[in-house]
Design an enzyme around this catalytic site. Sequence first.
Site, PDB file in Angstrom:
ATOM      1  N   ASP A 211       0.881  -1.167   0.000  1.00  0.00           N
ATOM      2  CA  ASP A 211       0.000   0.000   0.000  1.00  0.00           C
ATOM      3  C   ASP A 211       0.916   1.214   0.000  1.00  0.00           C
ATOM      4  O   ASP A 211       1.622   1.461   0.981  1.00  0.00           O
ATOM      5  CB  ASP A 211      -0.866  -0.047   1.265  1.00  0.00           C
ATOM      6  CG  ASP A 211      -1.711   1.209   1.446  1.00  0.00           C
ATOM      7  OD1 ASP A 211      -1.556   2.152   0.657  1.00  0.00           O
ATOM      8  OD2 ASP A 211      -2.511   1.232   2.404  1.00  0.00           O
TER       9      ASP A 211
ATOM     10  N   LYS B 167      -7.799  -5.091   3.735  1.00  0.00           N
ATOM     11  CA  LYS B 167      -8.487  -4.843   5.010  1.00  0.00           C
ATOM     12  C   LYS B 167      -8.662  -6.148   5.801  1.00  0.00           C
ATOM     13  O   LYS B 167      -9.685  -6.373   6.441  1.00  0.00           O
ATOM     14  CB  LYS B 167      -9.846  -4.158   4.780  1.00  0.00           C
ATOM     15  CG  LYS B 167      -9.774  -2.864   3.997  1.00  0.00           C
ATOM     16  CD  LYS B 167      -9.039  -1.755   4.753  1.00  0.00           C
ATOM     17  CE  LYS B 167      -9.104  -0.434   4.003  1.00  0.00           C
ATOM     18  NZ  LYS B 167      -7.942  -0.244   3.101  1.00  0.00           N
TER      19      LYS B 167
ATOM     20  N   TYR C  72       1.272  -1.939  16.190  1.00  0.00           N
ATOM     21  CA  TYR C  72       0.324  -2.181  15.115  1.00  0.00           C
ATOM     22  C   TYR C  72       0.221  -0.970  14.203  1.00  0.00           C
ATOM     23  O   TYR C  72      -0.086   0.108  14.623  1.00  0.00           O
ATOM     24  CB  TYR C  72      -1.048  -2.471  15.715  1.00  0.00           C
ATOM     25  CG  TYR C  72      -1.622  -3.739  15.168  1.00  0.00           C
ATOM     26  CD1 TYR C  72      -2.561  -4.473  15.870  1.00  0.00           C
ATOM     27  CD2 TYR C  72      -1.239  -4.194  13.922  1.00  0.00           C
ATOM     28  CE1 TYR C  72      -3.082  -5.632  15.361  1.00  0.00           C
ATOM     29  CE2 TYR C  72      -1.750  -5.354  13.404  1.00  0.00           C
ATOM     30  CZ  TYR C  72      -2.660  -6.073  14.116  1.00  0.00           C
ATOM     31  OH  TYR C  72      -3.171  -7.219  13.605  1.00  0.00           O
TER      32      TYR C  72
ATOM     33  N   LYS D 262      -3.270  -3.547   8.851  1.00  0.00           N
ATOM     34  CA  LYS D 262      -3.457  -4.973   8.579  1.00  0.00           C
ATOM     35  C   LYS D 262      -2.527  -5.380   7.448  1.00  0.00           C
ATOM     36  O   LYS D 262      -2.004  -4.539   6.722  1.00  0.00           O
ATOM     37  CB  LYS D 262      -4.916  -5.241   8.237  1.00  0.00           C
ATOM     38  CG  LYS D 262      -5.793  -5.367   9.480  1.00  0.00           C
ATOM     39  CD  LYS D 262      -5.621  -6.717  10.159  1.00  0.00           C
ATOM     40  CE  LYS D 262      -6.305  -6.777  11.492  1.00  0.00           C
ATOM     41  NZ  LYS D 262      -5.399  -6.686  12.645  1.00  0.00           N
ATOM     42  N   ASP D 263      -2.337  -6.674   7.307  1.00  0.00           N
ATOM     43  CA  ASP D 263      -1.250  -7.138   6.450  1.00  0.00           C
ATOM     44  C   ASP D 263      -1.652  -7.507   5.034  1.00  0.00           C
ATOM     45  O   ASP D 263      -0.828  -7.858   4.227  1.00  0.00           O
ATOM     46  CB  ASP D 263      -0.567  -8.320   7.130  1.00  0.00           C
ATOM     47  CG  ASP D 263      -0.304  -8.017   8.573  1.00  0.00           C
ATOM     48  OD1 ASP D 263       0.559  -7.185   8.836  1.00  0.00           O
ATOM     49  OD2 ASP D 263      -0.992  -8.589   9.434  1.00  0.00           O
TER      50      ASP D 263
HETATM   51  C1  F6R Z   1      -7.644  -0.302   7.864  1.00  0.00           C
HETATM   52  C2  F6R Z   1      -7.477   0.998   7.195  1.00  0.00           C
HETATM   53  C3  F6R Z   1      -8.449   2.093   7.467  1.00  0.00           C
HETATM   54  C4  F6R Z   1      -7.847   3.154   8.386  1.00  0.00           C
HETATM   55  C5  F6R Z   1      -8.837   4.284   8.698  1.00  0.00           C
HETATM   56  C6  F6R Z   1      -8.232   5.412   9.503  1.00  0.00           C
HETATM   57  O1  F6R Z   1      -6.576  -1.146   7.649  1.00  0.00           O
HETATM   58  O2  F6R Z   1      -6.570   1.194   6.429  1.00  0.00           O
HETATM   59  O3  F6R Z   1      -9.650   1.606   7.989  1.00  0.00           O
HETATM   60  O4  F6R Z   1      -7.411   2.546   9.568  1.00  0.00           O
HETATM   61  O5  F6R Z   1      -9.325   4.842   7.503  1.00  0.00           O
HETATM   62  O6  F6R Z   1      -7.074   5.818   8.859  1.00  0.00           O
HETATM   63  P1  F6R Z   1      -6.077   6.976   9.393  1.00  0.00           P
HETATM   64  O7  F6R Z   1      -5.655   6.579  10.783  1.00  0.00           O
HETATM   65  O8  F6R Z   1      -4.979   6.949   8.387  1.00  0.00           O
HETATM   66  O9  F6R Z   1      -6.890   8.237   9.360  1.00  0.00           O
HETATM   67 MG    MG Z   2      -4.529  -2.355   2.192  1.00  0.00          MG
HETATM   68 MG    MG Z   3      -3.901   0.532   3.743  1.00  0.00          MG
END
Ligand code: F6R
Ligand code: MG
Ligand code: MG
Length: 366
Positions: free
Chosen positions: A11, A131, A230, A233-234
């Site tokens: 990503d 996700k 953390y 996700k992976d």
């Molecule tokens: C899950 C993911 C999203 C973000 C969420 C908040 O892996 O990528 O659900 O965790 O959109 O993102 P930030 O903390 O970047 O605002």
């Molecule tokens: Mg992703």
């Molecule tokens: Mg991502």
Amino acid sequence: MKITLSVIKADIGSIGGHLRPSKTLMKTVEEHIEREKGSLIIDYRISSTGDDIAILFSHREGTGNSAIHELAWNAFVAGTAKAKDEGLYGAGQDLLKDSFSGNIKGLGPAVAEMEFEERENEPFIFFAADKTDPGAYNLPLYLSFADPMHCSGLILSPKMSKGFKYVILDVEHTEKDRSIELNAPEDLYDIAALLRDNERFVVSKIYSRETGEQAVAASTTRLHNIAGKYIGKDDPVMLIRVQGSFPAAGEILSPYSIGHYVAGFMRGSHTGPLMPVQAGCGTSFFDGPPIVTATAFCVKNGKFTEPVDCFEHPYWDYVRKKVARKATELRRQGFSGAAMLPYSELEYGGIVEKMKQLERRFKSEK
Ligand code: F6R
Ligand code: MG
Ligand code: MG
């Protein structure tokens, strides 16, 4: 002559939050590979699943080859520069280290690789999920390679009657990879006992016990363990050779009709059903639901055919509706119980602080 399939995904930035990479970003990654590939690789394909970009290579350099890994790393670095230019969200998010150091494993991107002697016809399916984490493939791999309810070949094909060998990794063991080999069908209950715990035990490889050939290579990276905390996700990738002494393409796809619940979804901290979607699909509802794409190819002397998008077929529209309903039902209970992951799996550290503060306010009851 042996060929190697390598899929490396990261990503490195996306539009509108963590939804989907831009077309310009995909093009930048592709142009880098096209420009720098030289004679190192035979063929390649670029695709996206949710906010992740995957590069699928065929080459003759074997697994863990540093030149191949570096090519992918540099393509993601070039992409990150473009993502920054464009103002994409989370630019370079999965590139956890500043520079490349021999092997892309442990630097952030997910890797699945397999070296084998090409059969006369070599069909395979490339999976990518967003996700969610590597444990998302545990149940489908159990059902496709060990359960005749999904893999009729286990009873109908003499080429599969010996079953399959699973290599299962303990991903909580962070000092050094630790794995166990178990055979289906004899060790079925032991395999199930491990694979029920998707956050700790994940399938990394599967072999045919008839031919000894490798059928599956899955990525098992946990960003969690690399970064020490953390950070996301992976989003695992996986390669599966199909047909003949391996399950048929349709037997591999069959378990994805369940829409089983996996870890991930919003903020990597919830439970959601895995929705099979077409390649290039972004995420949406509650930053999800967790999605999986499956693209089938044949490879001949390392050259890929055109892709077939396995979840494009109308059958999967029905599955998607069912999965959307499952997602909606579970989302109705918000943060409560099974809808949110246990404390140890929460992606955001904020709750740790909150618990510390609350701790001070607890008093013993008289
Ligand atoms: C899950 C993911 C999203 C973000 C969420 C908040 O892996 O990528 O659900 O965790 O959109 O993102 P930030 O903390 O970047 O605002
Ligand atoms: Mg992703
Ligand atoms: Mg991502």
